[in-house]
Design a protein around this motif. Sequence first.
Motif: not given
Length: 346
Positions: A56-71
């Motif tokens: 479980k990583t809810p806070n980092i997941d929130q960063l991803a939802r609100q921002g950009i994922r570099f892939t």
Amino acid sequence: MRLSTLTFFCAFILLTLFSSIPNTSFAAHAKPNIILIMADDLGYAELGCYGQTKIKTPNIDQLARQGIRFTQFYSGSPVCAPSRCVLLTGKHTGHAYIRNNSELGGWERGAREGQHPLPKGTTTLGTLLQKQGYATAAIGKWGLGGPNTTGEPNDQGFDLFYGYLCQRIAHNYYPTHLWKNKSKHILRNKWFKAHQRLKIAPKDPSAYDQYKGKDFAPDFMIKEALNFIRQNHKRPFFLYYATPVPHVALQVPDDSVKPYLGKWPETPYLGQKAYLPHPTPRAAYAAMVTRMDHHIGQMMKLVDKLKLTDNTIFLFTSDNGPTFNGGSDSKFFNSAHPFRGLKVSA
């Protein structure tokens, strides 16, 4: 503004961007705060936002939802020190000064701390941002020079340093000391070997308590990070938060392990692949990642409380791929998906 998963290439872009900003009162007011978080040996797919289903990583997941994922970017090196050198200097490993994990000391008690140091006068993210009026801090694992060398963080662009100067000492989450700037911060932990092996699994789980201590280093690191933000929230700040998590050894307070106990089949780890034993290695590893996520959440909440969210950039990355030793189970967690190889793979 919140962005997730920075790579060394993105760091170089930041270097170029901020070195070109005129140092005027308007520019100083407009400059965003930067919180650059670097995990240690975290796998690409060990976060929920990259497909993890067990941890479980809810806070980092929130960063991803609100921002950009570099892939489509990679870390600068498959091992710790050169990857950190690439990130902080913006140089490819073919040009970077530090290209491996060369040690200054050994594993015996009292050995000299630290890895090969950055040279005097190195241009880093810290030095460039200091010139632009930023308060700068490096908190966590350094690995770019030990005590009394040219690589000390305070001499490489950081007003504040707190954590491990030496990567070897960071193999134990209950060390006898950390460093605050150039002084030792003594902790309430006894010294023990960072690598031990048991011949057979103890019948009594309390036998593993010998690998615990009173002061869990990452908890002290997040306190320093939060204090730095509070003390500098009225000026632009740069926080390089290089957490040692989830690099083995498998050590984390019991309150974090408890939610994962009994979720999966476990085989006690006896230290046969180096580092310290643990009775429930899968639960411990997941707990380490989730506790790290909780610490990041504390930073996010403080930034919100101080009304800095709209002018703060969160960046998250890992220094290299997931590991293969110390009781970790990258296959079970599908840690590197969809990529091949693990840490040290080229």
